[in-house]
Design a protein around this motif. Structure first.
Motif, PDB file in Angstrom:
ATOM      1  N   ALA A 155      33.856  31.876  44.583  1.00  0.00           N
ATOM      2  CA  ALA A 155      32.431  30.830  45.400  1.00  0.00           C
ATOM      3  C   ALA A 155      31.586  31.496  45.757  1.00  0.00           C
ATOM      4  CB  ALA A 155      32.067  29.470  44.591  1.00  0.00           C
ATOM      5  N   ALA A 156      32.607  31.740  46.976  1.00  0.00           N
ATOM      6  CA  ALA A 156      32.167  32.333  48.115  1.00  0.00           C
ATOM      7  C   ALA A 156      31.950  34.289  48.244  1.00  0.00           C
ATOM      8  CB  ALA A 156      33.747  32.441  49.260  1.00  0.00           C
ATOM      9  N   LYS A 157      32.985  34.646  46.951  1.00  0.00           N
ATOM     10  CA  LYS A 157      33.129  35.462  47.303  1.00  0.00           C
ATOM     11  C   LYS A 157      31.337  36.404  46.487  1.00  0.00           C
ATOM     12  CE  LYS A 157      36.401  38.959  47.799  1.00  0.00           C
ATOM     13  NZ  LYS A 157      37.311  40.026  47.125  1.00  0.00           N
ATOM     14  N   ALA A 158      31.447  35.196  45.289  1.00  0.00           N
ATOM     15  CA  ALA A 158      29.697  35.966  44.287  1.00  0.00           C
ATOM     16  C   ALA A 158      28.670  34.778  44.801  1.00  0.00           C
ATOM     17  CB  ALA A 158      29.825  34.705  43.062  1.00  0.00           C
ATOM     18  N   ARG A 169      31.437  31.975  33.095  1.00  0.00           N
ATOM     19  CA  ARG A 169      30.112  32.659  34.253  1.00  0.00           C
ATOM     20  C   ARG A 169      30.614  33.840  34.735  1.00  0.00           C
ATOM     21  NH1 ARG A 169      25.972  27.964  35.804  1.00  0.00           N
ATOM     22  NH2 ARG A 169      26.009  26.823  34.482  1.00  0.00           N
ATOM     23  N   MET A 170      32.076  34.269  35.552  1.00  0.00           N
ATOM     24  CA  MET A 170      32.325  35.320  36.146  1.00  0.00           C
ATOM     25  C   MET A 170      32.584  36.578  34.834  1.00  0.00           C
ATOM     26  SD  MET A 170      35.696  34.015  37.682  1.00  0.00           S
ATOM     27  CE  MET A 170      36.530  32.955  38.411  1.00  0.00           C
ATOM     28  N   PRO A 171      32.420  37.948  35.756  1.00  0.00           N
ATOM     29  CA  PRO A 171      32.207  38.358  34.990  1.00  0.00           C
ATOM     30  C   PRO A 171      33.252  39.182  34.478  1.00  0.00           C
ATOM     31  CG  PRO A 171      31.343  39.187  38.034  1.00  0.00           C
ATOM     32  CD  PRO A 171      32.414  38.063  37.508  1.00  0.00           C
ATOM     33  N   ARG A 172      32.827  39.855  33.169  1.00  0.00           N
ATOM     34  CA  ARG A 172      34.389  39.444  32.490  1.00  0.00           C
ATOM     35  C   ARG A 172      35.679  40.602  32.703  1.00  0.00           C
ATOM     36  NH1 ARG A 172      32.784  40.541  26.157  1.00  0.00           N
ATOM     37  NH2 ARG A 172      35.420  39.856  25.940  1.00  0.00           N
ATOM     38  N   GLU A 173      35.415  41.417  33.940  1.00  0.00           N
ATOM     39  CA  GLU A 173      36.595  42.580  34.527  1.00  0.00           C
ATOM     40  C   GLU A 173      37.014  41.439  35.493  1.00  0.00           C
ATOM     41  OE1 GLU A 173      32.167  43.624  37.499  1.00  0.00           O
ATOM     42  OE2 GLU A 173      33.056  42.732  35.145  1.00  0.00           O
ATOM     43  N   LEU A 174      36.925  40.787  35.655  1.00  0.00           N
ATOM     44  CA  LEU A 174      37.433  39.606  36.763  1.00  0.00           C
ATOM     45  C   LEU A 174      38.657  38.942  35.841  1.00  0.00           C
ATOM     46  CD1 LEU A 174      35.583  38.155  39.316  1.00  0.00           C
ATOM     47  CD2 LEU A 174      36.644  40.048  39.432  1.00  0.00           C
ATOM     48  N   LEU A 175      38.390  38.421  34.560  1.00  0.00           N
ATOM     49  CA  LEU A 175      39.432  37.914  33.659  1.00  0.00           C
ATOM     50  C   LEU A 175      40.598  38.421  33.517  1.00  0.00           C
ATOM     51  CD1 LEU A 175      36.757  35.527  32.237  1.00  0.00           C
ATOM     52  CD2 LEU A 175      37.485  35.345  34.021  1.00  0.00           C
ATOM     53  N   ALA A 188      50.837  30.858  34.764  1.00  0.00           N
ATOM     54  CA  ALA A 188      50.384  31.407  36.308  1.00  0.00           C
ATOM     55  C   ALA A 188      50.121  32.540  36.828  1.00  0.00           C
ATOM     56  CB  ALA A 188      52.164  31.204  37.081  1.00  0.00           C
ATOM     57  N   ILE A 189      50.992  33.580  34.942  1.00  0.00           N
ATOM     58  CA  ILE A 189      51.360  35.511  34.932  1.00  0.00           C
ATOM     59  C   ILE A 189      49.084  35.216  34.956  1.00  0.00           C
ATOM     60  CG2 ILE A 189      51.644  36.890  33.648  1.00  0.00           C
ATOM     61  CD1 ILE A 189      54.007  35.856  32.953  1.00  0.00           C
ATOM     62  N   GLU A 190      48.407  34.561  34.327  1.00  0.00           N
ATOM     63  CA  GLU A 190      47.299  35.177  33.889  1.00  0.00           C
ATOM     64  C   GLU A 190      46.713  34.845  35.159  1.00  0.00           C
ATOM     65  OE1 GLU A 190      43.653  33.244  31.959  1.00  0.00           O
ATOM     66  OE2 GLU A 190      45.759  32.055  31.975  1.00  0.00           O
ATOM     67  N   GLN A 191      47.094  33.640  35.642  1.00  0.00           N
ATOM     68  CA  GLN A 191      46.530  33.685  37.455  1.00  0.00           C
ATOM     69  C   GLN A 191      46.366  34.443  38.215  1.00  0.00           C
ATOM     70  OE1 GLN A 191      46.325  28.415  37.079  1.00  0.00           O
ATOM     71  NE2 GLN A 191      47.363  29.444  38.333  1.00  0.00           N
ATOM     72  N   ALA A 192      47.715  35.698  37.930  1.00  0.00           N
ATOM     73  CA  ALA A 192      47.660  36.461  39.125  1.00  0.00           C
ATOM     74  C   ALA A 192      46.643  37.575  38.652  1.00  0.00           C
ATOM     75  CB  ALA A 192      49.519  36.636  38.903  1.00  0.00           C
ATOM     76  N   GLU A 193      46.627  37.904  37.276  1.00  0.00           N
ATOM     77  CA  GLU A 193      45.584  39.091  37.431  1.00  0.00           C
ATOM     78  C   GLU A 193      44.347  38.954  38.150  1.00  0.00           C
ATOM     79  OE1 GLU A 193      46.422  40.123  33.446  1.00  0.00           O
ATOM     80  OE2 GLU A 193      47.943  41.249  33.909  1.00  0.00           O
ATOM     81  N   LEU A 194      44.151  37.218  37.122  1.00  0.00           N
ATOM     82  CA  LEU A 194      42.533  36.962  38.098  1.00  0.00           C
ATOM     83  C   LEU A 194      42.854  37.232  39.244  1.00  0.00           C
ATOM     84  CD1 LEU A 194      39.992  35.963  37.798  1.00  0.00           C
ATOM     85  CD2 LEU A 194      40.967  33.105  38.245  1.00  0.00           C
ATOM     86  N   MET A 195      43.750  36.222  39.978  1.00  0.00           N
ATOM     87  CA  MET A 195      43.788  36.553  42.088  1.00  0.00           C
ATOM     88  C   MET A 195      43.265  38.192  42.494  1.00  0.00           C
ATOM     89  SD  MET A 195      44.640  35.012  44.919  1.00  0.00           S
ATOM     90  CE  MET A 195      45.020  35.848  46.268  1.00  0.00           C
ATOM     91  N   SER A 196      44.424  39.128  41.628  1.00  0.00           N
ATOM     92  CA  SER A 196      44.513  40.591  41.965  1.00  0.00           C
ATOM     93  C   SER A 196      43.142  40.946  42.422  1.00  0.00           C
ATOM     94  CB  SER A 196      45.344  41.478  41.546  1.00  0.00           C
ATOM     95  OG  SER A 196      46.607  40.610  41.814  1.00  0.00           O
ATOM     96  N   TRP A 201      37.478  42.924  44.421  1.00  0.00           N
ATOM     97  CA  TRP A 201      35.969  42.375  43.485  1.00  0.00           C
ATOM     98  C   TRP A 201      35.481  42.931  44.700  1.00  0.00           C
ATOM     99  CZ3 TRP A 201      33.051  37.889  43.037  1.00  0.00           C
ATOM    100  CH2 TRP A 201      31.336  38.882  42.058  1.00  0.00           C
ATOM    101  N   VAL A 202      34.688  43.529  44.575  1.00  0.00           N
ATOM    102  CA  VAL A 202      33.214  43.763  45.288  1.00  0.00           C
ATOM    103  C   VAL A 202      31.498  43.898  44.445  1.00  0.00           C
ATOM    104  CG1 VAL A 202      31.729  45.069  47.182  1.00  0.00           C
ATOM    105  CG2 VAL A 202      34.521  45.721  46.745  1.00  0.00           C
ATOM    106  N   PRO A 203      30.974  42.357  45.092  1.00  0.00           N
ATOM    107  CA  PRO A 203      30.335  42.089  44.088  1.00  0.00           C
ATOM    108  C   PRO A 203      28.505  43.484  43.680  1.00  0.00           C
ATOM    109  CG  PRO A 203      30.855  39.959  45.324  1.00  0.00           C
ATOM    110  CD  PRO A 203      31.861  41.125  45.775  1.00  0.00           C
ATOM    111  N   PRO A 204      28.442  42.826  42.944  1.00  0.00           N
ATOM    112  CA  PRO A 204      27.127  44.153  42.509  1.00  0.00           C
ATOM    113  C   PRO A 204      25.931  43.549  43.440  1.00  0.00           C
ATOM    114  CG  PRO A 204      28.002  43.128  41.274  1.00  0.00           C
ATOM    115  CD  PRO A 204      28.668  41.595  41.602  1.00  0.00           C
TER     116      PRO A 204
END
Length: 211
Positions: A155-158, A169-175, A188-196, A201-204
């Motif tokens: 939320a803060a970044k976007a 609603r997130m950009p698909r490349e984040l998921l 937990a592993i799935e969330q770790a990838e989201l975290m990284s 991520w630099v928002p457009p």
């Protein structure tokens, strides 16, 4: 003298942070009356200053299924994980033993860094994890507030309201491309990838802004 000490403290480099993605499954909404029945953890990455390095989220992981601590449960909550509660009563790890093993694991993987629990969202998972750590051993390797909420981070970044910070609603490349299975370690592993992905991520439109 006070100002000199303050300046000296502020000049010290902050310790690196090691982000550990945690997912918990529970049989009710709050710890105590209800039980954490499983939890998984995966190292997401390490931050030194402004630099973040993603980890292989499958390399350093932890998973336990726990014996329930009360007879109360919410059938709808229990159904999410598809774990057999009767089996957990017979075979689940004792919470005190599991939390001691988890503390040791966290301290082993975070040598030289400050461990930070992260989750999406963190509020539910942190409530159970911290309650269990303090109730069964009286010590948290994350301290009392060492958690990061990925929902708030996005939320803060976007620049969107928190209620709009949903995966749909997130950009698909984040998921992560991994499925969300409601198995605590898988998630937990799935969330770790989201975290990284979020950390990198630099928002457009922000990349071209003047520094």
């Amino acid at each position: 003298m006070t100002s000199v000490r303050t300046a000296a403290r502020s000049a010290r480099p902050a310790r690196p942070s090691l982000y550990i993605s945690v997912d918990i499954e529970a049989d009710g909404p709050i710890p105590g009356p209800y039980s954490m029945i499983s939890f998984g953890a995966a190292v997401a990455g390490r931050q030194v200053g402004a630099s973040y390095t993603a980890a292989d989220p499958e390399q350093d992981t932890f998973y336990r299924e726990l014996r329930p601590i009360s007879e109360a449960y919410v059938p709808e909550a229990l159904a999410v994980s598809e774990l057999d509660r009767d089996r957990l009563v017979r075979e689940g790890a004792e919470p005190a033993v599991a939390m001691a093993e988890f503390r040791a694991w966290v301290r082993e993987v975070s040598v030289g860094a400050q461990p930070v629990m992260c989750a999406y969202p963190a509020s539910f998972d942190w409530t159970f994890l911290y309650w269990y750590l303090m109730s069964f051993g009286g010590d948290s390797p994350f301290g009392h507030s060492g958690c990061l909420d990925m929902k708030t981070l996005y939320a803060a970044k976007a620049g969107v309201p928190l209620r709009a910070a949903v995966k749909g609603r997130m950009p698909r490349e984040l998921l992560s491309r991994r499925p969300h299975t409601h198995h605590a370690l898988d998630d937990a592993i799935e969330q770790a990838e989201l975290m990284s992905n979020l950390m990198a991520w630099v928002p457009p439109g922000q990349a071209d802004r003047p520094g």
